[in-house]
Write a protein that holds these residues in place. Sequence first.
Motif, PDB file in Angstrom:
ATOM      1  N   LEU A   1       0.834  -1.198   0.000  1.00  0.00           N
ATOM      2  CA  LEU A   1       0.000   0.000   0.000  1.00  0.00           C
ATOM      3  C   LEU A   1       0.870   1.250   0.000  1.00  0.00           C
ATOM      4  O   LEU A   1       1.957   1.265   0.588  1.00  0.00           O
ATOM      5  N   THR A   2       0.378   2.302  -0.636  1.00  0.00           N
ATOM      6  CA  THR A   2       1.063   3.590  -0.555  1.00  0.00           C
ATOM      7  C   THR A   2       0.762   4.223   0.799  1.00  0.00           C
ATOM      8  O   THR A   2      -0.116   3.757   1.541  1.00  0.00           O
ATOM      9  N   GLU A   3       1.476   5.271   1.126  1.00  0.00           N
ATOM     10  CA  GLU A   3       1.250   5.952   2.404  1.00  0.00           C
ATOM     11  C   GLU A   3      -0.186   6.467   2.497  1.00  0.00           C
ATOM     12  O   GLU A   3      -0.841   6.347   3.535  1.00  0.00           O
ATOM     13  N   THR A   4      -0.695   7.010   1.409  1.00  0.00           N
ATOM     14  CA  THR A   4      -2.080   7.502   1.386  1.00  0.00           C
ATOM     15  C   THR A   4      -3.070   6.368   1.624  1.00  0.00           C
ATOM     16  O   THR A   4      -4.043   6.512   2.370  1.00  0.00           O
ATOM     17  N   GLU A   5      -2.814   5.232   0.982  1.00  0.00           N
ATOM     18  CA  GLU A   5      -3.703   4.077   1.138  1.00  0.00           C
ATOM     19  C   GLU A   5      -3.666   3.528   2.563  1.00  0.00           C
ATOM     20  O   GLU A   5      -4.700   3.113   3.108  1.00  0.00           O
ATOM     21  N   ARG A   6      -2.487   3.519   3.177  1.00  0.00           N
ATOM     22  CA  ARG A   6      -2.374   3.036   4.563  1.00  0.00           C
ATOM     23  C   ARG A   6      -3.190   3.919   5.504  1.00  0.00           C
ATOM     24  O   ARG A   6      -3.906   3.417   6.375  1.00  0.00           O
ATOM     25  N   VAL A   7      -3.092   5.216   5.330  1.00  0.00           N
ATOM     26  CA  VAL A   7      -3.870   6.143   6.164  1.00  0.00           C
ATOM     27  C   VAL A   7      -5.364   5.921   5.941  1.00  0.00           C
ATOM     28  O   VAL A   7      -6.156   5.897   6.890  1.00  0.00           O
ATOM     29  N   TRP A   8      -5.758   5.716   4.695  1.00  0.00           N
ATOM     30  CA  TRP A   8      -7.177   5.486   4.362  1.00  0.00           C
ATOM     31  C   TRP A   8      -7.706   4.224   5.038  1.00  0.00           C
ATOM     32  O   TRP A   8      -8.802   4.214   5.596  1.00  0.00           O
ATOM     33  N   VAL A   9      -6.924   3.148   4.996  1.00  0.00           N
ATOM     34  CA  VAL A   9      -7.351   1.881   5.603  1.00  0.00           C
ATOM     35  C   VAL A   9      -7.527   2.045   7.110  1.00  0.00           C
ATOM     36  O   VAL A   9      -8.527   1.607   7.691  1.00  0.00           O
TER      37      VAL A   9
END
Length: 467
Positions: free
Chosen positions: A199-207
């Motif tokens: 996951l990208t950093e943005t995706e990790r925060v979203w999850v």
Amino acid sequence: MRKIDWHVVPWLAVLYLLNFLDRGNIGNARLYNMQNDLHITDSQYLVALTVFFFPYSLFEPPSNIALRRLRPSRWLSFIMLVWGIAMTLHGVIRNYGGLVGLRFLLGLAEAGMYPGVVFYMSCWYKRSELGTRVAVFFSSATVAGAFSGLLAAAIHNMDGIGGKPGWAWIFILEGLFTVICAVASFFILQDFSDTAKFLTETERVWVVRRLQDDMKFSAAGETFKMKYVWQSLRDWKTWIAMGIYMGFDGPLFSFSLFLPTIISQVGFEATVANLLSVPVYAWACVVTVSVGFIGDRLGRRGIINLVLFSIGLVGYIILISSTNPSLSYFAVYLAASAIYPTIPNSVAWVSGNVEGSYKRSATLGMAIGWGNLNGAVTSNVYRAVDKPWYRLGHGITMAYVGIGWLCSLAFMLLLQRENAKREAGLRDEVIEGEHNLNAREENGCYKSVEEARMEKGDDWSGFKYSL
């Protein structure tokens, strides 16, 4: 979410397929003269099955805590490597003592896989998403059941190669494949959502944020504290969940270990019996995935549990009363329709009602551990003296299904009552600077709502239980 699904679920399904295959293939090997070659009696065979369950049950709660601290990629791969070696060695043993020792080691190593994977998946998905994913993951157990019959029938053709009987090659080949997959797991398995490399950093925060919105406030790196374990031990949900798990885990082990034997004793020879077990597991796979999908859409997991357990009761009543091989074979399908889909449905139900990653891991570990401990009982209920109809074994298994039905009803009604109390304001906490006529000091005093949510978990007044 599709990216997460493809990185998380398929490989876990492969691991659990091997877990279930290696645990239950002794039932297939037994049909190919294993007992006579090892010079063991029926009672010694049952003792060897029983020995597996004590370390398998008792090691599950601490294994879940270890997984949370040591990382899934390391812990799950390590225990898989150990049980793969133990399974391979099943093919070289010569006597009863060797079989008992290896069954103990196998139980110790396999203990952490199922509760570990269930907890791990609960750290990736919302409560409304977990049922389908767990059902897909757990359906690999039904595939393993079907595959084991086909595989055993095929591998038995190696009888005599290298001076070893066909049943020994079943253990050796399946064990070596598990060892290979264990090594691969060190590189394939990801850890938790806040550190996932795919996951990208943005995706990790979203999850993490979507899990927090789903009341999983511990989604972003909760620190271990012993109080979370004590919260689990003091929670009534943990103890009723243990009864629910008892209701399907006891029947699960008797079903998977003895299905080929049951089929063979009502008029079918060994290879035919192994092959006739295949469509039973294929049917269980279809029902399991379907129920997982329906559970996520409807959200009424309590009602689903009651319906499934009721189907199981009907199946075992037929098995107890039937003297017709075809009718008994049909009843086996009803039993499979109850046992297998109930497991992921209950997993999603229980884990979705326990907040806090460490508390959830302890609760799941205790519930699954207690459920599996009952496998020590049900692995002894199908005695050779009761063949061909095994009415005592079917009767005891039916009693377990009844316990699951009663505990599911109690769990649903008590959650419903607790939700009503929260809606009436009877669980409201005192929040500093807020005026709330329903707030009571015995419910706790906190500086903010956020502090109350983090400290109390699913005991927080704003947490609504799913029924």
